[in-house]
Write a protein that holds these residues in place. Structure first.
Motif, mmCIF file in Angstrom:
data_model
loop_
_atom_site.group_PDB
_atom_site.id
_atom_site.type_symbol
_atom_site.label_atom_id
_atom_site.label_comp_id
_atom_site.label_asym_id
_atom_site.label_seq_id
_atom_site.Cartn_x
_atom_site.Cartn_y
_atom_site.Cartn_z
ATOM 1 N N LEU A 132 -0.666 -8.798 -9.423
ATOM 2 C CA LEU A 132 0.435 -9.446 -8.710
ATOM 3 C C LEU A 132 1.446 -8.411 -8.226
ATOM 4 O O LEU A 132 1.990 -8.515 -7.118
ATOM 5 N N ARG A 133 1.679 -7.396 -9.058
ATOM 6 C CA ARG A 133 2.621 -6.347 -8.678
ATOM 7 C C ARG A 133 2.075 -5.526 -7.508
ATOM 8 O O ARG A 133 2.815 -5.149 -6.594
ATOM 9 N N LEU A 134 0.759 -5.250 -7.529
ATOM 10 C CA LEU A 134 0.157 -4.487 -6.432
ATOM 11 C C LEU A 134 0.201 -5.298 -5.132
ATOM 12 O O LEU A 134 0.499 -4.750 -4.063
ATOM 13 N N THR A 135 -0.059 -6.592 -5.244
ATOM 14 C CA THR A 135 0.021 -7.469 -4.071
ATOM 15 C C THR A 135 1.416 -7.446 -3.472
ATOM 16 O O THR A 135 1.601 -7.284 -2.256
ATOM 17 N N ARG A 136 2.428 -7.612 -4.328
ATOM 18 C CA ARG A 136 3.820 -7.602 -3.873
ATOM 19 C C ARG A 136 4.177 -6.249 -3.247
ATOM 20 O O ARG A 136 4.866 -6.186 -2.219
ATOM 21 N N LEU A 137 3.680 -5.187 -3.838
ATOM 22 C CA LEU A 137 3.968 -3.837 -3.357
ATOM 23 C C LEU A 137 3.380 -3.613 -1.964
ATOM 24 O O LEU A 137 4.052 -3.074 -1.064
ATOM 25 N N ILE A 138 2.132 -4.023 -1.767
ATOM 26 C CA ILE A 138 1.491 -3.856 -0.459
ATOM 27 C C ILE A 138 2.240 -4.634 0.617
ATOM 28 O O ILE A 138 2.531 -4.115 1.705
ATOM 29 N N LYS A 139 2.599 -5.872 0.317
ATOM 30 C CA LYS A 139 3.307 -6.705 1.290
ATOM 31 C C LYS A 139 4.689 -6.143 1.607
ATOM 32 O O LYS A 139 5.128 -6.128 2.769
ATOM 33 N N CYS A 140 5.354 -5.649 0.566
ATOM 34 C CA CYS A 140 6.696 -5.080 0.766
ATOM 35 C C CYS A 140 6.636 -3.823 1.625
ATOM 36 O O CYS A 140 7.453 -3.639 2.540
ATOM 37 N N ALA A 141 5.657 -2.945 1.341
ATOM 38 C CA ALA A 141 5.515 -1.709 2.114
ATOM 39 C C ALA A 141 5.237 -2.032 3.587
ATOM 40 O O ALA A 141 5.765 -1.384 4.499
ATOM 41 N N TYR A 142 4.445 -3.062 3.809
ATOM 42 C CA TYR A 142 4.117 -3.481 5.180
ATOM 43 C C TYR A 142 5.368 -4.008 5.896
ATOM 44 O O TYR A 142 5.649 -3.648 7.047
ATOM 45 N N GLU A 143 6.120 -4.853 5.199
ATOM 46 C CA GLU A 143 7.299 -5.464 5.812
ATOM 47 C C GLU A 143 8.399 -4.439 6.074
ATOM 48 O O GLU A 143 9.094 -4.493 7.106
ATOM 49 N N LYS A 144 8.598 -3.485 5.164
ATOM 50 C CA LYS A 144 9.701 -2.525 5.303
ATOM 51 C C LYS A 144 9.414 -1.450 6.340
ATOM 52 O O LYS A 144 10.349 -0.907 6.937
ATOM 53 N N THR A 145 8.148 -1.117 6.539
ATOM 54 C CA THR A 145 7.823 -0.042 7.478
ATOM 55 C C THR A 145 7.310 -0.562 8.820
ATOM 56 O O THR A 145 7.311 0.176 9.812
ATOM 57 N N GLY A 146 6.846 -1.807 8.817
ATOM 58 C CA GLY A 146 6.242 -2.348 10.036
ATOM 59 C C GLY A 146 4.877 -1.771 10.319
ATOM 60 O O GLY A 146 4.316 -1.971 11.403
ATOM 61 N N LYS A 147 4.337 -1.037 9.351
ATOM 62 C CA LYS A 147 3.019 -0.427 9.496
ATOM 63 C C LYS A 147 2.095 -0.942 8.383
ATOM 64 O O LYS A 147 2.539 -1.205 7.247
ATOM 65 N N LYS A 148 0.816 -1.068 8.721
ATOM 66 C CA LYS A 148 -0.156 -1.459 7.702
ATOM 67 C C LYS A 148 -0.278 -0.356 6.654
ATOM 68 O O LYS A 148 -0.011 0.812 6.915
ATOM 69 N N VAL A 149 -0.706 -0.758 5.457
ATOM 70 C CA VAL A 149 -0.674 0.125 4.286
ATOM 71 C C VAL A 149 -2.034 0.783 4.053
ATOM 72 O O VAL A 149 -3.086 0.165 4.231
ATOM 73 N N VAL A 150 -1.994 2.034 3.653
ATOM 74 C CA VAL A 150 -3.203 2.773 3.255
ATOM 75 C C VAL A 150 -3.230 2.846 1.733
ATOM 76 O O VAL A 150 -2.225 3.219 1.106
ATOM 77 N N VAL A 151 -4.354 2.464 1.141
ATOM 78 C CA VAL A 151 -4.520 2.530 -0.311
ATOM 79 C C VAL A 151 -5.622 3.526 -0.638
ATOM 80 O O VAL A 151 -6.762 3.388 -0.162
ATOM 81 N N LEU A 152 -5.293 4.535 -1.418
ATOM 82 C CA LEU A 152 -6.248 5.565 -1.843
ATOM 83 C C LEU A 152 -6.375 5.508 -3.360
ATOM 84 O O LEU A 152 -5.372 5.604 -4.074
ATOM 85 N N ILE A 153 -7.588 5.340 -3.843
ATOM 86 C CA ILE A 153 -7.812 5.278 -5.287
ATOM 87 C C ILE A 153 -8.822 6.357 -5.661
ATOM 88 O O ILE A 153 -10.011 6.260 -5.340
ATOM 89 N N ASP A 154 -8.334 7.392 -6.313
ATOM 90 C CA ASP A 154 -9.183 8.522 -6.684
ATOM 91 C C ASP A 154 -9.703 8.343 -8.110
ATOM 92 O O ASP A 154 -8.944 8.016 -9.025
#
Length: 523
Positions: free
Chosen positions: A129-151
């Motif tokens: 739920l926190r990751l979901t909220r984080l992705i949506k927030c990053a999208y809304e605040k920057t106006g850009k779609k989010v890149v997720v990198l998991i190493d």
């Protein structure tokens, strides 16, 4: 004035640091550009120390719009827009050797860091739920779609693949954490994941069924590691410096580097791939050391070898269909998939008619390192003592003095603590296989001949040894079997003198009892 010493990025996995401090960088940015356009969700599997983290960091810099870091690289001519996207980069290598509590605490730490960055309250709660909220927030605040990198997505799970209960607990935590990646699709620009085991194998991406797995795709065969062509062009001066330091020719340097660190293929056909960690260390140190194993042999591998009852001589030399060495961990009936993905065996050939791959140990570094890891299970003695014995033994064999070598082994084995399983002949056969492998010579066991199987065959530069081993019998009986079944005949065309070696082991004394040698100079 002497030229400045080349800077090698040993242990440095951050692209920006490598570029800003002028470390050697083998240009992989054309792969980066290509892989970000043909699919939105991408997965890559490679063994440890193969550059997965550096590749992930390169993607981070690229999507962050750091055009300055790509000057002089292929990306500079390929990319025209240089848009800065919000990037969420999770390095799961920090989650090795963790239990449930520590894994949850680490995820909380990672999420909290990004929540603060985007002005969110850091509150405890389900990681998904926190990751979901984080992705949506990053999208809304920057106006850009989010890149997720998991190493190294599978790092928390690798050490417990042999523990059914713990694997289930940690797998559920990770499955829960990764689950938003599909639901948040409208807000995502790009998702990239790396690991050692294939994503299907740990059943944590069951919902994310749209990942493009490029691990065995031919266009990405050389995305990690260093090809011979890259070395001969981008590291030509490095090879010349190493040759001068060792007082040998660049051609000899190439042969030694190839024998020690080359031989990896992750698809077929594929260029020869060198282990980058070992190669860079060899150039930095000016010697041909054992680096990949020096950075740690995973305990899970040793435990899985034991679980599947795999003898040292059975690790390489395998033929398998792709589904056999790409099987889910939970259902695999052999250790082959784990050996392949961990880098201990690699693709050596492919029969297109039968659809079968040939899998074997990549190179000398892996073979010798693996055998050193397995030797304590056959010889319980301090490492220094064993290394000293192997060094002297190597000199005996190089001097074609098998009698001295066996006498040395007899004394050595007699002085070490009692080992389990010393009352069956196979124990000594595998012990010989390990010890002779450490010498860097060709060794094989159970070699077929027209009349039976030879226990051990050892080939050096000057001699071929045909060995028959007996337990609690006599060397005479062993020699009689060699002669009766005419084992040497199988090797008449090898071009080397053949020595028949008949050995009897004494199970009470746990060492060699007696032996007989006989040389065949002419046929």
């Amino acid at each position: 004035m002497e030229a400045l010493q080349r800077l090698y990025p040993i242990g440095i996995q951050t692209f920006s640091e490598i570029r800003e401090k002028n470390y050697l960088y083998i240009d992989k940015t054309e792969y980066v550009y290509r892989m970000t356009y043909f699919a939105k969700y991408v997965f890559l599997s490679r063994p440890r120390r193969f550059g997965k983290s550096l590749l992930t960091s390169t993607l981070h810099s690229y999507f962050s719009g750091r055009k300055d870091l790509f000057q002089g690289l292929a990306m500079e001519r390929l990319e025209k827009e240089w848009i800065e996207y919000p990037v969420l980069h999770f390095d799961m290598s920090m989650a090795k050797h963790v239990d449930q509590e520590r894994l949850e605490r680490l995820l909380d730490f990672m999420l909290s860091d990004y929540e603060r960055t985007f002005g969110l309250d850091t509150t405890a709660g389900d990681a998904n739920l926190r990751l979901t909220r984080l992705i949506k927030c990053a999208y809304e605040k920057t106006g850009k779609k989010v890149v997720v990198l998991i190493d190294e997505y599978d790092a928390p799970l690798l050490d417990v693949v042999h523990e059914k209960e713990n694997l289930g607990v940690l797998r559920n935590i990770m499955r829960n954490f990764y689950s938003p990646l599909k639901a948040c699709d409208p807000y995502l620009k790009y998702v990239f994941l790396t690991g050692i085991t294939k994503f299907s194998q740990l059943s944590i991406f069951s919902e994310l069924n749209n990942i493009k797995n490029i691990s065995m795709d031919e266009p990405y065969a050389a995305i990690c590691g260093i090809t011979e062509d890259e070395m001969l062009t981008q590291m030509k001066e490095d090879m010349e410096r190493l040759a001068a330091k060792l007082n040998i020719s660049p051609e000899e340097v190439l042969l030694k580097l190839k024998g020690n660190y080359d031989g990896y293929h992750f698809t077929y056909p594929s260029p020869d791939i060198y282990n980058p960690f070992s190669l860079l260390n060899a150039f930095a140190d000016g010697k041909f050391g054992s680096y990949w194993f020096g950075s740690g042999t995973p305990t899970y591998l040793i435990k899985m070898l034991e679980k599947f009852g795999v003898e040292p001589s059975e690790v390489g030399g395998k033929t398998a269909a792709v589904e056999d060495f790409d099987a889910p961990t939970e259902t695999m009936s052999s250790i082959t998939p784990l050996l392949y993905q961990s880098g201990y065996i690699t693709i050596k050939g492919y029969d297109s008619e039968l659809g079968l791959y040939t899998l074997d140990i990549p190179n000398k570094e892996v073979r010798v390192g693996l055998m050193r890891s397995l030797l304590p299970y056959y010889v319980s003695t301090p490492t220094e003592k064993t290394n000293t014995m192997v060094a002297y033994l190597s000199r005996d064999i190089r001097n074609d003095d098998m009698d001295s070598a066996l006498r040395r082994l007899q004394t050595f084995l007699f002085t070490i603590p009692y080992c389990d399983n010393t009352r069956y002949e196979g124990h000594y056969q595998q012990m010989f296989y390990i010890i002779f492998s450490l010498l860097g010579s060709f060794v094989d066991v159970e070699v077929r001949t027209p009349r039976g199987r030879v226990d051990v065959v050892l080939r050096t530069k000057t001699t071929l040894y045909v060995m028959e081993l007996k337990l609690d019998k006599t060397a005479g009986e062993a020699m009689e079997q060699i002669n009766l079944k005419n084992y040497p005949e199988r090797f008449a065309l090898c071009g080397l003198p053949v020595v028949k070696v008949a050995i009897n082991f004494d199970s009470e004394r746990c060492t060699i009892g007696e032996w007989k040698l006989q040389t065949i100079d002419k046929w």
